[in-house]
Design a protein around this motif. Structure first.
Motif, PDB file in Angstrom:
ATOM      1  N   ASP A 256      -7.822   3.659  -8.587  1.00  0.00           N
ATOM      2  CA  ASP A 256      -6.888   2.568  -7.842  1.00  0.00           C
ATOM      3  C   ASP A 256      -6.004   3.557  -6.916  1.00  0.00           C
ATOM      4  O   ASP A 256      -6.005   4.830  -6.952  1.00  0.00           O
ATOM      5  CB  ASP A 256      -6.072   2.058  -8.783  1.00  0.00           C
ATOM      6  CG  ASP A 256      -6.614   1.027  -9.687  1.00  0.00           C
ATOM      7  OD1 ASP A 256      -7.752   0.329  -8.972  1.00  0.00           O
ATOM      8  OD2 ASP A 256      -6.317   0.450 -10.621  1.00  0.00           O
ATOM      9  N   ILE A 257      -5.485   2.837  -6.129  1.00  0.00           N
ATOM     10  CA  ILE A 257      -4.272   3.598  -5.106  1.00  0.00           C
ATOM     11  C   ILE A 257      -3.832   4.446  -5.996  1.00  0.00           C
ATOM     12  O   ILE A 257      -3.483   5.779  -5.612  1.00  0.00           O
ATOM     13  CB  ILE A 257      -3.747   2.649  -4.224  1.00  0.00           C
ATOM     14  CG1 ILE A 257      -4.672   1.708  -3.501  1.00  0.00           C
ATOM     15  CG2 ILE A 257      -2.627   3.440  -3.381  1.00  0.00           C
ATOM     16  CD1 ILE A 257      -4.058   0.313  -2.997  1.00  0.00           C
ATOM     17  N   GLU A 258      -2.916   3.826  -6.927  1.00  0.00           N
ATOM     18  CA  GLU A 258      -1.639   4.511  -7.585  1.00  0.00           C
ATOM     19  C   GLU A 258      -2.322   5.610  -8.575  1.00  0.00           C
ATOM     20  O   GLU A 258      -1.600   6.857  -8.577  1.00  0.00           O
ATOM     21  CB  GLU A 258      -0.941   3.564  -8.280  1.00  0.00           C
ATOM     22  CG  GLU A 258      -1.624   2.710  -9.278  1.00  0.00           C
ATOM     23  CD  GLU A 258      -1.766   1.117  -8.714  1.00  0.00           C
ATOM     24  OE1 GLU A 258      -2.286   1.265  -7.692  1.00  0.00           O
ATOM     25  OE2 GLU A 258      -1.763   0.249  -9.439  1.00  0.00           O
TER      26      GLU A 258
ATOM     27  N   ARG B 249       2.247   1.777  -3.489  1.00  0.00           N
ATOM     28  CA  ARG B 249       1.214   2.088  -4.624  1.00  0.00           C
ATOM     29  C   ARG B 249       0.775   3.677  -4.249  1.00  0.00           C
ATOM     30  O   ARG B 249       0.509   4.556  -4.939  1.00  0.00           O
ATOM     31  CB  ARG B 249       0.111   1.114  -4.581  1.00  0.00           C
ATOM     32  CG  ARG B 249       0.525  -0.243  -5.006  1.00  0.00           C
ATOM     33  CD  ARG B 249      -0.695  -1.155  -4.920  1.00  0.00           C
ATOM     34  NE  ARG B 249      -1.439  -0.766  -5.941  1.00  0.00           N
ATOM     35  CZ  ARG B 249      -2.834  -1.397  -6.037  1.00  0.00           C
ATOM     36  NH1 ARG B 249      -3.037  -2.081  -5.036  1.00  0.00           N
ATOM     37  NH2 ARG B 249      -3.771  -1.061  -6.956  1.00  0.00           N
TER      38      ARG B 249
ATOM     39  N   LEU C 205      -0.822  10.943   0.751  1.00  0.00           N
ATOM     40  CA  LEU C 205      -0.900  10.993   2.118  1.00  0.00           C
ATOM     41  C   LEU C 205       0.551  10.802   2.819  1.00  0.00           C
ATOM     42  O   LEU C 205       1.182   9.726   2.659  1.00  0.00           O
ATOM     43  CB  LEU C 205      -1.936   9.682   2.446  1.00  0.00           C
ATOM     44  CG  LEU C 205      -1.943   9.160   3.924  1.00  0.00           C
ATOM     45  CD1 LEU C 205      -2.673  10.196   4.830  1.00  0.00           C
ATOM     46  CD2 LEU C 205      -2.628   7.713   4.145  1.00  0.00           C
TER      47      LEU C 205
ATOM     48  N   PHE D 149       0.759  -1.248   0.067  1.00  0.00           N
ATOM     49  CA  PHE D 149      -0.038  -0.199   0.026  1.00  0.00           C
ATOM     50  C   PHE D 149       0.793   1.290  -0.080  1.00  0.00           C
ATOM     51  O   PHE D 149       0.682   2.236  -0.648  1.00  0.00           O
ATOM     52  CB  PHE D 149      -1.004  -0.033   1.227  1.00  0.00           C
ATOM     53  CG  PHE D 149      -1.653   1.166   1.489  1.00  0.00           C
ATOM     54  CD1 PHE D 149      -2.386   1.933   0.300  1.00  0.00           C
ATOM     55  CD2 PHE D 149      -1.418   2.123   2.704  1.00  0.00           C
ATOM     56  CE1 PHE D 149      -3.143   2.882   0.573  1.00  0.00           C
ATOM     57  CE2 PHE D 149      -2.265   3.212   2.899  1.00  0.00           C
ATOM     58  CZ  PHE D 149      -3.098   3.688   1.772  1.00  0.00           C
TER      59      PHE D 149
ATOM     60  N   PHE E 110       2.210   9.507   6.007  1.00  0.00           N
ATOM     61  CA  PHE E 110       1.681   8.244   6.639  1.00  0.00           C
ATOM     62  C   PHE E 110       1.748   8.923   8.340  1.00  0.00           C
ATOM     63  O   PHE E 110       3.022   9.519   8.756  1.00  0.00           O
ATOM     64  CB  PHE E 110       2.221   6.958   6.697  1.00  0.00           C
ATOM     65  CG  PHE E 110       1.642   6.174   5.477  1.00  0.00           C
ATOM     66  CD1 PHE E 110       1.422   6.871   4.191  1.00  0.00           C
ATOM     67  CD2 PHE E 110       1.361   5.087   5.702  1.00  0.00           C
ATOM     68  CE1 PHE E 110       0.967   6.107   3.165  1.00  0.00           C
ATOM     69  CE2 PHE E 110       0.859   4.226   4.469  1.00  0.00           C
ATOM     70  CZ  PHE E 110       0.863   4.928   3.354  1.00  0.00           C
TER      71      PHE E 110
ATOM     72  N   ASN F  19      -7.026   7.267   5.256  1.00  0.00           N
ATOM     73  CA  ASN F  19      -6.837   5.834   4.465  1.00  0.00           C
ATOM     74  C   ASN F  19      -7.857   5.867   3.399  1.00  0.00           C
ATOM     75  O   ASN F  19      -7.679   5.324   2.213  1.00  0.00           O
ATOM     76  CB  ASN F  19      -6.983   4.787   5.518  1.00  0.00           C
ATOM     77  CG  ASN F  19      -5.653   4.714   6.234  1.00  0.00           C
ATOM     78  OD1 ASN F  19      -4.513   5.020   5.816  1.00  0.00           O
ATOM     79  ND2 ASN F  19      -5.738   4.026   7.666  1.00  0.00           N
TER      80      ASN F  19
ATOM     81  N   SER G 201      -6.967   7.753   0.364  1.00  0.00           N
ATOM     82  CA  SER G 201      -5.772   7.502  -0.493  1.00  0.00           C
ATOM     83  C   SER G 201      -6.136   5.891  -1.097  1.00  0.00           C
ATOM     84  O   SER G 201      -5.373   5.251  -1.575  1.00  0.00           O
ATOM     85  CB  SER G 201      -4.556   7.095   0.357  1.00  0.00           C
ATOM     86  OG  SER G 201      -4.644   6.663   1.600  1.00  0.00           O
ATOM     87  N   GLY G 202      -7.294   5.234  -0.428  1.00  0.00           N
ATOM     88  CA  GLY G 202      -7.489   3.978  -1.167  1.00  0.00           C
ATOM     89  C   GLY G 202      -7.079   2.723  -0.382  1.00  0.00           C
ATOM     90  O   GLY G 202      -7.010   1.481  -1.121  1.00  0.00           O
ATOM     91  N   ARG G 203      -6.588   2.885   0.809  1.00  0.00           N
ATOM     92  CA  ARG G 203      -5.937   1.666   1.557  1.00  0.00           C
ATOM     93  C   ARG G 203      -7.032   0.439   1.509  1.00  0.00           C
ATOM     94  O   ARG G 203      -7.950   0.368   1.939  1.00  0.00           O
ATOM     95  CB  ARG G 203      -5.537   2.135   2.932  1.00  0.00           C
ATOM     96  CG  ARG G 203      -5.015   1.045   3.793  1.00  0.00           C
ATOM     97  CD  ARG G 203      -4.616   1.516   4.996  1.00  0.00           C
ATOM     98  NE  ARG G 203      -3.491   0.759   5.515  1.00  0.00           N
ATOM     99  CZ  ARG G 203      -2.370   1.259   6.355  1.00  0.00           C
ATOM    100  NH1 ARG G 203      -2.298   2.232   6.489  1.00  0.00           N
ATOM    101  NH2 ARG G 203      -1.528   0.153   6.565  1.00  0.00           N
TER     102      ARG G 203
ATOM    103  N   GLY H 109       2.208   6.111  -6.042  1.00  0.00           N
ATOM    104  CA  GLY H 109       2.233   6.262  -7.645  1.00  0.00           C
ATOM    105  C   GLY H 109       2.567   4.956  -8.393  1.00  0.00           C
ATOM    106  O   GLY H 109       2.703   4.861  -9.641  1.00  0.00           O
TER     107      GLY H 109
END
Ligand SMILES: Nc1ncnc2c1ncn2[C@@H]1O[C@H](COP(=O)(O)OP(=O)(O)OP(=O)(O)O)[C@@H](O)[C@H]1O
Ligand SMILES: [Mg+2]
Lengths: 433, 249
Positions: free
Chosen positions: B71-73, A384, B82, A381, B84, B45, B48-50, A387
């Motif tokens: 998608d996350i990317e 990704r 994000l 995660f 962390f 989260n 950002s699509g966790r 990017g």
């Protein structure tokens, strides 16, 4: 294709060797090897040392000839760029043109003078533990040429010894024998790099390789061994090391998979205060079968062993890792650590890992552990979220997993070569899919 | 920039965010405060699509696009970043290679050419200086063996390199010493622009002395229970959160 029976295979293997011209002073070794090879029990599913590694692809191999030098084309940058004494063999045959440099004490068996012949006779086949390494007797039976690295007392070899074994496909499936004997006398120092590589065309050979090493008192050897051959080549290899008191052996081994690859390391602490460090990486993919067996015998007190093996198993490949540490009653104050970590990158990938500790002394510190895991989801995660695609992230994490062992290699040429080579391998779609 | 409408979200099987709405315009800084377990990191989260974090209803629009479908990317490439709360250690993966791959991905998305290794190295070195991280950190594994404060500075360095349009800082100030706090704040302030927005999650009013927000929101029990200007942070510092719960109830 049908399998040759073990007995037929044994005889066939020996007839192949008969075709060579042989130095008479190695006859005893060859005879003994032949006898042992014929008497040895052929491994089956109940043979502990070969439990997970059937030899069927070897028996199916239809080997009919003895390897000989062929023209070859290697991929760009297939060999190391470094200042070294270079000995190149093609299908087991010496390639004078590709070889360069020399040093006193580094000689092929066939060129050895009488003193060197005596050294070879006294040590060749004596360091190896033929009971734990079936194919050592075949290697003995087959021995014709090989490399002797002999470093006298208090001497340091200035340049690394770089021994390259190139395999190429031949008209008929052929076998090759590779033999190396390293003898470091008291307080000697050397660096030996063994590199197995092949022409990129599909291989049909079987390589049997055996390296015997004696590290004398207070002597120091750095040893790299890389198996980066094409995936059809069958390779069975062994490295057997005896350490005298306060000797140091630092080894690194890396193997890509093939239809059958089996590598044995055996390290014997014979004198007190010796240290052995052995790190290894294995990377089978497709339908490869790759087996590492390591065995460390602590026979003397105050010795240390540190062993770290990591593997990434992709596709429907199978890997076997067996790491045994045997601490004899006299080996008090032993410090031994063994760690084996595996990453499976597909549901079909398989690993059989078994660290074995046998301790017969009471005052020792030993640790061992084996893990099998998948890529860490939080790390995925994280990458990704910056990017990287899922595939990029997988590639990066898998590479990182083994790079922990690569990044600290003292030999820059090996480090950089493997970094480049493996980056390419990992970029291939199939490896971490 | 970002429009969150009536968002409900859960983690595993637990409902965490409830009917949350938040609108952020380009150039704005929004601070989010609130008690432990309120759902602040969950919001980051979700944005950002966790994996494991799921929006069960509501909508999120990011730069005019449906964020929840990306998608996350893709989100990252679109400019969402994000920082962390707990940056991840990835031994064996060089910080430099990781940073270059992420910057390349973002540049490619924006139609810009990839940077040469040499040019990237130069930029990375300069940027590491701006967050007072020795350039040696670029060669180490990603966050490997970094101290807590070094990890946070590494996050800010990534943010600077990626030049996102929406930066979410999840407790980037926790665990920072005074000097590092100023470094981080200066970094954020240097990136303020009319096109770039920030969500700053923090427990401490102190950070907001350096990074002055346009709005302060209090997140409690999965919803925004109060919003106000920067003075709200001072009030919270003085009174804590309990009075708000009374107010809501
Ligand atoms: N992966 C998860 N699995 C189960 N519960 C989770 C998970 N992540 C968060 N939670 C729960 O969701 C709630 C909100 O957590 P969150 O991390 O968003 O809080 P927070 O506001 O960021 O708190 P803090 O100020 O302590 O960082 C908590 O009760 C937490 O335990
Ligand atoms: Mg949090």
């Amino acid at each position: 294709m049908s399998e040759t029976s073990p007995q037929d295979f044994k005889h066939l293997a020996l007839t192949l060797a008969g075709a060579q011209e042989s130095a008479p002073w190695l006859d005893t070794l060859r005879f003994e090897g032949t006898e042992q090879w014929l008497e040895a029990q052929w491994p089956g599913r109940r043979t502990e040392l070969w439990k997970y590694t059937p030899l069927s692809s070897l028996q199916r191999g239809q080997f009919t000839s003895w390897g000989s030098a062929q023209a070859y084309t290697l991929a760009d940058e297939a060999l190391l760029t470094l200042d070294a004494i270079r000995l190149v063999f093609v299908n087991g045959e010496f390639d004078a043109q590709a070889s360069s440099g020399d040093a006193a004490g580094v000689v092929r068996f066939s060129q050895a003078d009488s003193t060197q012949q005596a050294l070879i006779e006294a040590n060749l086949g004596k360091i190896v533990d033929t009971k734990r390494h079936l194919f050592a007797s075949l290697s003995n039976a087959w021995t014709q040429d090989g490399v002797l690295v002999h470093v006298p007392k208090n001497t340091k070899l200035e340049l690394p010894i770089y021994i390259v074994h190139i395999s190429t496909p031949e008209a008929a499936a052929a076998t090759a024998n590779h033999r190396v004997l390293v003898l470091l006398e008291e307080s000697a120092q050397a660096e030996v790099i063994e590199h197995f590589v092949s022409d990129e065309q599909q291989q049909n050979g079987f390589v049997n390789s055996l390296t015997e090493i004696q590290v004398g008192a207070n002597a120091h050897l750095s040893h790299y061994r890389m198996n980066l051959e094409e995936e059809h080549l069958i390779h069975i290899g062994g490295v057997h090391i005896n350490l005298a008191s306060d000797a140091q052996y630092l080894g690194f081994t890396l193997s890509e998979g093939s239809q059958l690859k089996r590598i044995d390391y055996q390290i014997c602490h014979k004198g007190k205060g010796a240290h052995a460090g052995l790190n290894g990486v294995y990377l089978p993919r497709n339908k490869h079968l790759l087996d590492y067996h390591t065995n460390v015998e602590h026979e003397a007190p105050h010795c240390t062993t540190s062993e770290v093996f990591r593997g990434i198993i992709a596709d429907s490949a199978r890997a076997v890792f067996n790491g045994r540490i045997h601490i004899h009653p006299d080996a008090q104050k032993t410090l031994a650590e063994l760690s084996n970590k595996n990453l499976l990158t597909s549901d079909q990938a398989e690993i059989d890992t078994k660290p074995e500790l046998e301790i017969y002394a009471d005052d020792v510190k030993c640790a061992h552990g084996a893990t099998v895991s998948q890529l860490d989801q939080t790390s995925m995660f994280y990458l990704r979220s910056r990017g990287l695609t899922e595939k990029q992230a997988r590639t990066m994490l898998s590479f990182g997993f083994i790079n922990e062992l690569l990044q600290d290699l003292p030999q820059q040429a090996v480090r950089e070569h493997l970094h480049r080579h493996l980056t390419q391998l990992f970029d291939k779609d199939q490896f971490v899919s | 920039m970002l429009d969150i409408r009536n968002l409900n979200a859960r983690v595993e099987e637990t409902e965490i965010l409830r009917n949350l709405s938040l609108n952020i315009k380009p150039g704005e800084i929004h601070a989010i405060m609130g008690p432990n377990g309120a759902g602040k990191s969950t919001l980051g989260n979700i944005l950002s699509g966790r994996p494991g974090y799921e929006a069960t209803s509501g909508e999120i629009e990011f730069n005019g696009k449906n964020l929840l479908e990306m998608d996350i990317e893709e989100r990252a490439r679109e400019g969402l970043f994000l920082a962390f709360q707990y940056p991840v250690e990835i031994p064996g993966v060089s910080n430099m290679e990781f940073l270059k791959a992420s910057v390349d991905a973002r540049r490619k998305h924006l139609g810009q050419p990839e940077l040469s290794s040499f040019d990237f190295m130069k930029i990375a070195r300069e940027t590491s200086k701006r967050v007072s991280l020795d350039a040696a950190f670029l060669k180490r594994g990603v966050n490997e063996g970094f101290s807590g404060g070094e990890k946070k500075r590494n996050e800010i360095m990534q943010m600077m390199l990626l030049e996102p349009s929406l930066c979410i800082l999840d407790e980037t100030d926790s665990g920072l010493d005074i000097d590092a706090l100023q470094v981080v704040a200066a970094g954020v302030n240097s990136m303020r622009s009319p096109e770039r927005s920030f969500i700053v999650v923090t427990h401490y009013q102190r950070l907001l002395d350096f990074i002055v927000p346009d709005y302060v929101h209090v997140l409690a029990g999965g919803r925004i229970v109060k919003s106000g200007g920067k003075e709200l942070a001072l009030e919270l510092e003085a009174k804590g959160y309990s009075w708000l719960e009374d107010e809501v109830a």
